[in-house]
Design a protein around this motif. Structure first.
Motif, short mmCIF file in Angstrom:
data_model
loop_
_atom_site.label_atom_id
_atom_site.label_comp_id
_atom_site.label_asym_id
_atom_site.label_seq_id
_atom_site.Cartn_x
_atom_site.Cartn_y
_atom_site.Cartn_z
N GLY A 79 38.23 31.09 31.74
CA GLY A 79 38.56 30.20 32.86
C GLY A 79 38.64 30.96 34.18
O GLY A 79 38.08 30.53 35.19
N ARG A 80 39.31 32.08 34.15
CA ARG A 80 39.44 32.93 35.35
C ARG A 80 38.05 33.31 35.89
O ARG A 80 37.74 33.10 37.07
CB ARG A 80 40.21 34.19 34.98
CG ARG A 80 40.41 35.19 36.10
CD ARG A 80 40.83 36.55 35.57
NE ARG A 80 39.74 37.20 34.84
CZ ARG A 80 39.84 38.37 34.22
NH1 ARG A 80 40.98 39.02 34.20
NH2 ARG A 80 38.79 38.89 33.60
N ASN A 81 37.21 33.82 35.00
CA ASN A 81 35.89 34.28 35.45
C ASN A 81 35.01 33.13 35.93
O ASN A 81 34.26 33.28 36.90
CB ASN A 81 35.18 35.04 34.33
CG ASN A 81 35.83 36.40 34.07
OD1 ASN A 81 36.92 36.67 34.58
ND2 ASN A 81 35.17 37.23 33.29
N GLU A 82 35.13 31.99 35.26
CA GLU A 82 34.29 30.86 35.65
C GLU A 82 34.73 30.30 37.01
O GLU A 82 33.89 30.00 37.86
CB GLU A 82 34.32 29.77 34.57
CG GLU A 82 33.61 28.49 34.91
CD GLU A 82 32.12 28.64 35.23
OE1 GLU A 82 31.52 29.67 34.87
OE2 GLU A 82 31.57 27.73 35.88
N LEU A 83 36.05 30.21 37.23
CA LEU A 83 36.52 29.74 38.55
C LEU A 83 36.04 30.70 39.64
O LEU A 83 35.61 30.27 40.72
CB LEU A 83 38.05 29.63 38.57
CG LEU A 83 38.67 28.52 37.72
CD1 LEU A 83 40.18 28.56 37.83
CD2 LEU A 83 38.14 27.14 38.11
N LEU A 84 36.11 31.99 39.35
CA LEU A 84 35.67 32.99 40.34
C LEU A 84 34.15 32.94 40.54
O LEU A 84 33.66 33.09 41.66
CB LEU A 84 36.13 34.39 39.94
CG LEU A 84 37.63 34.63 40.10
CD1 LEU A 84 38.05 35.96 39.49
CD2 LEU A 84 38.03 34.58 41.58
N ARG A 85 33.43 32.71 39.46
CA ARG A 85 31.97 32.62 39.58
C ARG A 85 31.58 31.47 40.51
O ARG A 85 30.68 31.61 41.34
CB ARG A 85 31.34 32.41 38.19
CG ARG A 85 29.82 32.53 38.16
CD ARG A 85 29.21 31.94 36.90
NE ARG A 85 29.45 30.51 36.75
CZ ARG A 85 28.82 29.55 37.43
NH1 ARG A 85 27.88 29.86 38.31
NH2 ARG A 85 29.11 28.27 37.24
N ASP A 90 31.47 32.38 43.91
CA ASP A 90 30.50 33.47 44.15
C ASP A 90 31.08 34.86 43.92
O ASP A 90 30.78 35.80 44.65
CB ASP A 90 29.92 33.41 45.57
CG ASP A 90 28.97 32.25 45.69
OD1 ASP A 90 28.25 31.98 44.71
OD2 ASP A 90 28.97 31.60 46.76
N TRP A 91 31.96 34.99 42.95
CA TRP A 91 32.54 36.30 42.66
C TRP A 91 32.34 36.60 41.17
O TRP A 91 32.80 35.84 40.32
CB TRP A 91 34.03 36.32 43.01
CG TRP A 91 34.64 37.67 42.85
CD1 TRP A 91 35.19 38.19 41.71
CD2 TRP A 91 34.76 38.69 43.84
NE1 TRP A 91 35.65 39.46 41.94
CE2 TRP A 91 35.39 39.79 43.25
CE3 TRP A 91 34.39 38.78 45.20
CZ2 TRP A 91 35.67 40.97 43.93
CZ3 TRP A 91 34.67 39.95 45.88
CH2 TRP A 91 35.31 41.03 45.26
N PHE A 135 40.23 43.20 42.26
CA PHE A 135 40.65 43.67 43.59
C PHE A 135 39.68 43.12 44.64
O PHE A 135 38.48 43.29 44.52
CB PHE A 135 40.69 45.19 43.63
CG PHE A 135 41.69 45.78 42.68
CD1 PHE A 135 43.06 45.62 42.89
CD2 PHE A 135 41.27 46.46 41.55
CE1 PHE A 135 43.98 46.13 42.00
CE2 PHE A 135 42.19 46.98 40.65
CZ PHE A 135 43.55 46.82 40.88
N GLY A 136 40.24 42.42 45.60
CA GLY A 136 39.39 41.85 46.64
C GLY A 136 38.78 40.51 46.28
O GLY A 136 38.09 39.90 47.10
N ALA A 137 39.05 40.04 45.09
CA ALA A 137 38.48 38.74 44.68
C ALA A 137 39.21 37.60 45.37
O ALA A 137 40.37 37.76 45.78
CB ALA A 137 38.63 38.58 43.16
N PRO A 138 38.56 36.44 45.53
CA PRO A 138 39.29 35.27 46.04
C PRO A 138 40.46 34.97 45.10
O PRO A 138 40.34 35.19 43.90
CB PRO A 138 38.26 34.14 45.96
CG PRO A 138 36.95 34.76 45.66
CD PRO A 138 37.18 36.14 45.14
#
Ligand SMILES: *Cc1c(COP(=O)(O)O)cnc(C)c1O
Length: 459
Positions: A151-157, A160-161, A169-172
């Motif tokens: 979930g974390r990675n998909e929300l960040l993807r 565009d992260w 570090f530095g991620a939204p």
């Protein structure tokens, strides 16, 4: 070792197991002091030389078997541990002899095949969208890690992260929302995944541990929301229908911790508790709790197969992928025992009707506890909606002292907890082996323990 010697050892293990099963009903549920003292026999420094395995297995049975907790019998109600379904135990024996590594198809075609089948059957039992992926892990703690990572990675993807490549570090920032009564394993997973135990938003709960829906403002596409099917104390369920619809229109990721409660889906009697949970994105569930599969057997289910696989990615030139199911794509571990085998055996021998009957039986035994204990003047603190019953005596010291006596009785075993700041005795009916007579016998133990506390106080 010659095959004759291997046979001898396996036959011995078989005989000891049979003796164990036969002794279950007579023995103390928690081992008594004398048995525990004898565990000192294992205290020795690393032996310089080996020993005859027949002797060592005998030693293990003689001192080890009595020092177990009899959780496979009918009167163990501690934690939410679950008994053991005999056919799946038998399948585990056989598969233990196979000693398969379920990382890759080329390591075990049978394990790969049965993972594929179990995945399909679980998706059916939980009414999940077609294509939902399942990974077979050690338990819900590990499963939570997988679901929350996906979930974390998909929300960040979507922002565009690429978290797998760039880290956090530095991620939204993403917002994690949990209920005040979330299980400690949820908090552990959040801290391991760099989401911080303390920076999460905690929604207050009602007196059953259900998230208060109207306190749940501002969900957005940066929100990872974690709900509970089966509060570890009360057995309550979050109101999925309302919350999941809200979450869906906000486009957030919903993970459901359903370690033991997700199985409510599989019985028409309890389905209403589960309804709406199908709308989540990922789910954690244990087969070793409510379903009585052997330890350890947890499952991560994730609607978005790509999100799960990419969160758990691994590479290496020696890894040989196949056109079939490669189990390690869906789990953090590489080498892993083939726990899908006994799960398959369990589901195949029970069928949908058997699973539904097991869930209903656990719930009806819990209601019998509720009814009988009320008749005996105990207070039932929770709404008994599933398999959990929280019991209190007239005051906190009496509850604590009664629990202590129950635990020492050898007749049954319950744990304790604090619920809304007050001590309670926790009953988790979690084994197929618990009969109505076991409930009656345990209620007598409760009554007796409380009477002893009262007469000790009067002196
Ligand atoms: C048991 C439980 C866990 C932890 O699961 P394990 O299989 O012990 O790792 C998490 N959440 C809930 C609600 C549980 O009951």
């Amino acid at each position: 070792m010659k095959s004759r010697q291997i046979h001898q050892l396996l036959e011995l293990a078989h005989r000891y197991s049979a003796e164990y099963v036969d002794a279950l009903d007579e023995r103390s549920v928690f081992p008594d002091e004398k048995v525990l003292e004898k565990l000192a026999i294992f205290d020795e420094s690393m032996p310089a030389r080996g020993s005859d395995p027949v002797d060592v297995l005998g030693l293990l049975h003689r001192y080890g078997s009595p020092a177990t907790v009899a959780q496979t019998g009918g009167r163990y109600f501690g934690f939410v541990n679950g008994g053991i379904h005999p056919p799946s135990l038998a399948a585990k024996w056989l598969s233990d002899t196979w000693d398969q590594n379920s990382a890759l198809y080329v390591m075990s075609p049978i394990s790969s095949k049965l993972e594929e089948i179990c995945e399909k059957w679980l998706v059916d039992l939980f009414h999940l969208p077609e294509g939902t992926a399942a990974g077979f892990v050690s338990g819900t703690s590990m499963s939570l890690l997988c679901g929350i990572a996906a979930g974390r990675n998909e929300l960040l993807r979507r922002l565009d992260w690429d978290a797998a490549a760039r880290g956090l570090f530095g991620a939204p920032e993403i917002n994690v929302v949990i209920g005040a009564q979330a299980h400690s394993a949820v908090r552990k997973a959040l801290s391991l995944l760099g989401l911080g135990e303390e920076r999460v938003r905690v929604i207050p709960c009602d007196d059953q541990g259900r998230m208060l829906v109207d306190k749940m403002s501002d969900l957005d596409p940066r929100t990872l929301l974690i709900l509970v099917a089966g509060n570890v104390n009360t057995g309550s369920f979050d109101r999925f229908q309302k919350i999941c619809q809200k979450a869906r229109s906000a486009n957030c990721w919903v993970h459901i911790d359903g370690a033991f409660g997700l199985w409510a889906a599989a019985s028409p009697d309890t389905y209403p508790l589960y309804e709406g949970a199908e709308l989540a994105d990922s789910w954690s569930v244990d087969a070793h709790k409510t379903l009585n599969a052997p330890y350890d057997c947890g499952v991560i289910l994730c609607k978005d197969r790509t999100a799960l696989v990419s969160a758990l990615q691994a590479t290496g030139s020696y890894i040989q992928w196949s056109g079939n199911r490669d189990g390690m794509l869906y789990t953090p571990e590489m080498s892993r025992r083939a726990r899908s085998i006994e799960l398959w055996m369990l589901l195949k021998t029970m069928g949908k009707s058997g699973v539904a009957a097991l869930i209903s039986q656990l719930c009806s035994r819990a209601r019998l506890f509720e009814e009988r204990l009320k008749e005996e003047g105990f207070n039932i603190v929770n709404e008994v909606v599933f398999n959990q019953v929280l019991v209190a005596c007239d005051n906190a010291p009496e509850t604590e002292a009664t629990l202590e006596r129950i635990q020492k009785s050898g007749e049954c075993w319950c744990g304790g907890a604090l619920w809304l700041g007050e001590p309670v005795i926790r009953i988790s009916v979690c084994s197929w082996a618990t009969t109505e007579e076991d409930v009656e016998r345990s209620v007598r133990t409760f009554v007796h323990a409380r009477a002893n506390v009262r007469s000790a106080d009067a002196r």
